[in-house]
Design an enzyme around this catalytic site. Structure first.
Site, mmCIF file in Angstrom:
data_model
loop_
_atom_site.group_PDB
_atom_site.id
_atom_site.type_symbol
_atom_site.label_atom_id
_atom_site.label_comp_id
_atom_site.label_asym_id
_atom_site.label_seq_id
_atom_site.Cartn_x
_atom_site.Cartn_y
_atom_site.Cartn_z
ATOM 1 N N LYS A 47 -98.305 -23.552 -9.837
ATOM 2 C CA LYS A 47 -97.661 -24.228 -8.702
ATOM 3 C C LYS A 47 -96.441 -23.404 -8.295
ATOM 4 C CE LYS A 47 -97.914 -28.333 -11.278
ATOM 5 N NZ LYS A 47 -97.142 -29.446 -11.803
ATOM 6 N N ARG A 96 -96.376 -43.111 -16.100
ATOM 7 C CA ARG A 96 -95.751 -44.020 -15.132
ATOM 8 C C ARG A 96 -96.728 -45.104 -14.695
ATOM 9 N NH1 ARG A 96 -94.016 -38.980 -11.586
ATOM 10 N NH2 ARG A 96 -96.132 -38.596 -12.283
HETATM 11 O O1 PNS Z 1 -94.725 -31.685 -15.530
HETATM 12 P P1 PNS Z 1 -96.181 -31.303 -15.500
HETATM 13 O O2 PNS Z 1 -96.425 -30.303 -14.398
HETATM 14 O O3 PNS Z 1 -97.097 -32.494 -15.424
HETATM 15 O O4 PNS Z 1 -96.470 -30.557 -16.909
HETATM 16 C C1 PNS Z 1 -97.738 -30.021 -17.188
HETATM 17 C C2 PNS Z 1 -97.702 -29.189 -18.499
HETATM 18 C C3 PNS Z 1 -96.629 -28.120 -18.451
HETATM 19 C C4 PNS Z 1 -97.429 -30.104 -19.666
HETATM 20 C C5 PNS Z 1 -99.121 -28.571 -18.667
HETATM 21 O O5 PNS Z 1 -99.482 -27.916 -17.484
HETATM 22 C C6 PNS Z 1 -99.220 -27.582 -19.815
HETATM 23 O O6 PNS Z 1 -99.121 -27.946 -20.960
HETATM 24 N N1 PNS Z 1 -99.419 -26.282 -19.494
HETATM 25 C C7 PNS Z 1 -99.503 -25.231 -20.480
HETATM 26 C C8 PNS Z 1 -100.907 -24.625 -20.528
HETATM 27 C C9 PNS Z 1 -101.769 -25.321 -21.536
HETATM 28 O O7 PNS Z 1 -101.444 -25.465 -22.701
HETATM 29 N N2 PNS Z 1 -102.949 -25.784 -21.079
HETATM 30 C C10 PNS Z 1 -103.930 -26.473 -21.892
HETATM 31 C C11 PNS Z 1 -103.545 -27.903 -22.164
HETATM 32 S S1 PNS Z 1 -104.439 -29.017 -21.241
#
Ligand code: PNS
Length: 170
Positions: A47, A96
């Site tokens: 993003k 939420r």
């Molecule tokens: O605040 P957000 O955008 O909902 O957070 C999303 C987040 C950062 C927790 C998620 O995108 C993430 O953990 N990304 C790291 C990549 C990863 O580990 N992906 C596999 C897990 S599903």
């Protein structure tokens, strides 16, 4: 009785673009559940963020100053790998509304499959903030709406500066 959470470390991951009072509510409650809470900003986010990782780290660090067991960091790559490097045994996430559930369930199950020793712990968002998201806050302020009480004042000033070009003395 020994504290079963003694030495417990949790990661609270997210985009935090920017931090809201909804996030802070979760951080406050998470800081009481775990011995250490690491708020971790995903830095290789697909993003397009409004704020750089450095800016988000600054805003978070200012906002969590009151909690001595809370640290701010950023990470790249797989969350569970980062969590394991940091010695964490839990991932903290907020829910939420029902609409968050599906996405959170998918992530929690994928993370569990990748590393079964790391648990995802969900907290219900504080009711006062259950409608607050970084995305909506940016949209509202960008269109001239009032967001006071939804983000810390320093974040509101940064948002005004970035989205409305209002420089303020800080
Ligand atoms: O605040 P957000 O955008 O909902 O957070 C999303 C987040 C950062 C927790 C998620 O995108 C993430 O953990 N990304 C790291 C990549 C990863 O580990 N992906 C596999 C897990 S599903």
């Amino acid at each position: 009785m020994p504290n079963p959470n003694q030495g417990s470390v949790a990661i609270y991951p997210g985009s935090f673009d920017p931090i809201t009072y909804g996030h802070l509510d979760l951080i406050e409650r998470g800081s009481r559940l775990f011995n250490r809470l690491i708020v971790a900003i995903l830095s290789n986010d697909a993003k397009e963020p409004l704020f750089s990782v450095t800016e988000r780290r600054e805003m978070l660090a200012q906002s969590v100053k009151a909690y001595p067991n809370v640290e701010v960091d950023s990470f790249n790559g797989l969350l569970v790998d980062y969590a394991s490097q940091r010695g964490a045994t839990a991932l903290l996430r907020g829910i939420r509304a029902i609409s968050d559930y599906e996405y959170e369930l998918q992530m929690a199950l994928m993370n569990r499959r990748l590393r079964p020793d790391i648990e995802t712990v969900f907290l219900m968002a504080g009711e006062a903030y259950s409608f607050v998201s970084s995305r909506l806050v940016k949209q509202v302020i960008g269109l001239g709406g009032n967001i006071s009480g939804l983000v810390p004042p320093l974040v509101e000033a940064r948002l005004r500066d970035r989205l409305l070009g209002e420089k303020q003395a800080r």
